[in-house]
Motif scaffolding. Sequence first.
Motif, PDB file in Angstrom:
ATOM      1  N   LEU A  46       2.521   8.252  -3.116  1.00 40.60           N
ATOM      2  CA  LEU A  46       2.936   7.271  -2.118  1.00 40.60           C
ATOM      3  C   LEU A  46       3.796   7.948  -1.040  1.00 40.60           C
ATOM      4  N   ILE A  47       4.700   8.812  -1.459  1.00 41.25           N
ATOM      5  CA  ILE A  47       5.542   9.535  -0.500  1.00 41.25           C
ATOM      6  C   ILE A  47       4.663  10.405   0.409  1.00 41.25           C
ATOM      7  N   ALA A  48       3.675  11.073  -0.178  1.00 39.08           N
ATOM      8  CA  ALA A  48       2.769  11.907   0.620  1.00 39.08           C
ATOM      9  C   ALA A  48       1.980  11.052   1.609  1.00 39.08           C
ATOM     10  N   ALA A  49       1.546   9.862   1.175  1.00 36.20           N
ATOM     11  CA  ALA A  49       0.798   8.962   2.067  1.00 36.20           C
ATOM     12  C   ALA A  49       1.688   8.498   3.219  1.00 36.20           C
ATOM     13  N   VAL A  50       2.947   8.214   2.927  1.00 34.84           N
ATOM     14  CA  VAL A  50       3.888   7.799   3.977  1.00 34.84           C
ATOM     15  C   VAL A  50       4.071   8.937   4.981  1.00 34.84           C
ATOM     16  N   LYS A  51       4.250  10.157   4.480  1.00 33.51           N
ATOM     17  CA  LYS A  51       4.430  11.307   5.383  1.00 33.51           C
ATOM     18  C   LYS A  51       3.181  11.558   6.223  1.00 33.51           C
ATOM     19  N   LYS A  52       2.015  11.433   5.583  1.00 30.78           N
ATOM     20  CA  LYS A  52       0.753  11.655   6.286  1.00 30.78           C
ATOM     21  C   LYS A  52       0.556  10.637   7.407  1.00 30.78           C
ATOM     22  N   ASN A  53       1.026   9.423   7.189  1.00 29.60           N
ATOM     23  CA  ASN A  53       0.856   8.338   8.158  1.00 29.60           C
ATOM     24  C   ASN A  53       2.129   8.049   8.936  1.00 29.60           C
ATOM     25  N   GLU A  54       3.045   8.999   8.964  1.00 29.27           N
ATOM     26  CA  GLU A  54       4.363   8.803   9.570  1.00 29.27           C
ATOM     27  C   GLU A  54       4.275   8.274  11.004  1.00 29.27           C
ATOM     28  N   GLU A 101       5.676  -5.024  10.417  1.00 33.23           N
ATOM     29  CA  GLU A 101       4.444  -4.239  10.500  1.00 33.23           C
ATOM     30  C   GLU A 101       4.548  -2.982   9.637  1.00 33.23           C
ATOM     31  N   ASP A 102       5.722  -2.368   9.607  1.00 34.08           N
ATOM     32  CA  ASP A 102       5.925  -1.188   8.773  1.00 34.08           C
ATOM     33  C   ASP A 102       5.837  -1.555   7.296  1.00 34.08           C
ATOM     34  N   GLU A 103       6.370  -2.704   6.956  1.00 30.26           N
ATOM     35  CA  GLU A 103       6.285  -3.179   5.572  1.00 30.26           C
ATOM     36  C   GLU A 103       4.825  -3.373   5.177  1.00 30.26           C
ATOM     37  N   GLU A 104       4.036  -3.972   6.051  1.00 33.12           N
ATOM     38  CA  GLU A 104       2.631  -4.212   5.752  1.00 33.12           C
ATOM     39  C   GLU A 104       1.863  -2.905   5.608  1.00 33.12           C
ATOM     40  N   LEU A 105       2.160  -1.924   6.465  1.00 35.17           N
ATOM     41  CA  LEU A 105       1.506  -0.624   6.362  1.00 35.17           C
ATOM     42  C   LEU A 105       1.889   0.063   5.056  1.00 35.17           C
ATOM     43  N   LEU A 106       3.137  -0.006   4.692  1.00 32.27           N
ATOM     44  CA  LEU A 106       3.590   0.590   3.439  1.00 32.27           C
ATOM     45  C   LEU A 106       2.871  -0.045   2.260  1.00 32.27           C
ATOM     46  N   ARG A 107       2.716  -1.352   2.289  1.00 32.82           N
ATOM     47  CA  ARG A 107       1.985  -2.046   1.217  1.00 32.82           C
ATOM     48  C   ARG A 107       0.534  -1.581   1.155  1.00 32.82           C
ATOM     49  N   ARG A 108      -0.104  -1.455   2.312  1.00 31.36           N
ATOM     50  CA  ARG A 108      -1.506  -0.998   2.334  1.00 31.36           C
ATOM     51  C   ARG A 108      -1.625   0.415   1.765  1.00 31.36           C
ATOM     52  N   LEU A 109      -0.693   1.275   2.130  1.00 30.58           N
ATOM     53  CA  LEU A 109      -0.719   2.644   1.604  1.00 30.58           C
ATOM     54  C   LEU A 109      -0.575   2.639   0.086  1.00 30.58           C
ATOM     55  N   ALA A 110       0.324   1.824  -0.416  1.00 33.49           N
ATOM     56  CA  ALA A 110       0.546   1.755  -1.869  1.00 33.49           C
ATOM     57  C   ALA A 110      -0.690   1.209  -2.573  1.00 33.49           C
ATOM     58  N   HIS A 111      -1.294   0.198  -2.002  1.00 34.29           N
ATOM     59  CA  HIS A 111      -2.467  -0.401  -2.648  1.00 34.29           C
ATOM     60  C   HIS A 111      -3.695   0.489  -2.528  1.00 34.29           C
ATOM     61  N   GLY A 112      -3.668   1.463  -1.637  1.00 36.78           N
ATOM     62  CA  GLY A 112      -4.777   2.387  -1.492  1.00 36.78           C
ATOM     63  C   GLY A 112      -4.759   3.516  -2.497  1.00 36.78           C
ATOM     64  N   LEU A 113      -3.694   3.631  -3.276  1.00 36.04           N
ATOM     65  CA  LEU A 113      -3.604   4.692  -4.270  1.00 36.04           C
ATOM     66  C   LEU A 113      -4.541   4.401  -5.431  1.00 36.04           C
ATOM     67  N   LYS A 114      -5.092   5.445  -5.997  1.00 35.81           N
ATOM     68  CA  LYS A 114      -5.970   5.297  -7.157  1.00 35.81           C
ATOM     69  C   LYS A 114      -5.216   5.812  -8.361  1.00 35.81           C
ATOM     70  N   PRO A 115      -5.286   5.176  -9.485  1.00 35.52           N
ATOM     71  CA  PRO A 115      -6.087   4.024  -9.862  1.00 35.52           C
ATOM     72  C   PRO A 115      -5.375   2.712  -9.615  1.00 35.52           C
ATOM     73  N   GLY A 116      -4.782   2.528  -8.496  1.00 41.71           N
ATOM     74  CA  GLY A 116      -4.078   1.293  -8.165  1.00 41.71           C
ATOM     75  C   GLY A 116      -2.674   1.604  -7.724  1.00 41.71           C
ATOM     76  N   PRO A 117      -2.009   0.617  -7.170  1.00 46.88           N
ATOM     77  CA  PRO A 117      -0.661   0.849  -6.644  1.00 46.88           C
ATOM     78  C   PRO A 117       0.351   1.069  -7.760  1.00 46.88           C
ATOM     79  N   PRO A 118       1.384   1.828  -7.472  1.00 51.24           N
ATOM     80  CA  PRO A 118       2.460   1.949  -8.455  1.00 51.24           C
ATOM     81  C   PRO A 118       3.048   0.570  -8.722  1.00 51.24           C
ATOM     82  N   SER A 119       3.289   0.295  -9.962  1.00 46.58           N
ATOM     83  CA  SER A 119       3.868  -1.004 -10.276  1.00 46.58           C
ATOM     84  C   SER A 119       5.375  -0.985 -10.087  1.00 46.58           C
ATOM     85  N   VAL A 120       5.993   0.191 -10.164  1.00 45.30           N
ATOM     86  CA  VAL A 120       7.437   0.270 -10.054  1.00 45.30           C
ATOM     87  C   VAL A 120       7.925   0.180  -8.614  1.00 45.30           C
ATOM     88  N   PRO A 121       7.304   0.887  -7.644  1.00 41.79           N
ATOM     89  CA  PRO A 121       7.815   0.723  -6.288  1.00 41.79           C
ATOM     90  C   PRO A 121       7.762  -0.742  -5.904  1.00 41.79           C
TER      91      PRO A 121
END
Length: 129
Positions: A46-54, A101-121
């Motif tokens: 998730l951190i890598a996805a955030v950095k990639k889409n910074e 909008e940033d919150e929504e993008l962060l949610r999309r990034l998390a939900h795009g992770l395989k095998p699903g979003p982290p449940s803890v974040p």
Amino acid sequence: MEGIEASRAEVTDAERRLQQIADDRRGLDRDSFDVSKRLHPQMPELIAAVKKNERSFRSPPIGPLGSYVKMKAGKEEFAKAAEAALGGLRGLSQFVVAEKEDEELLRRLAHGLKPGPPSVPSLSSVLRV
């Protein structure tokens, strides 16, 4: 004489095993001290996805908050109390965002992770400032 040689061999073997254990432990300490992984196994992704889409964020998210928390040397016995005061792993896994909008993008990034979003974040309760 045979007894002495056998004892020397046992000592040498024990020293070799002890050295291997020490080397393994150092490797584990190095590899497993990733704070983000301790928050959730997929947090590094998730951190890598955030950095990639910074550049897609109006203001990049800050987090996870747990990566900014450090226990002072000699105060480790208070770690559990500090964690609880900060909301446990859920609180330590939160990100701070500035815009909806940033919150929504962060949610999309998390939900795009395989095998699903982290449940803890706790993206269900992302902090907006």
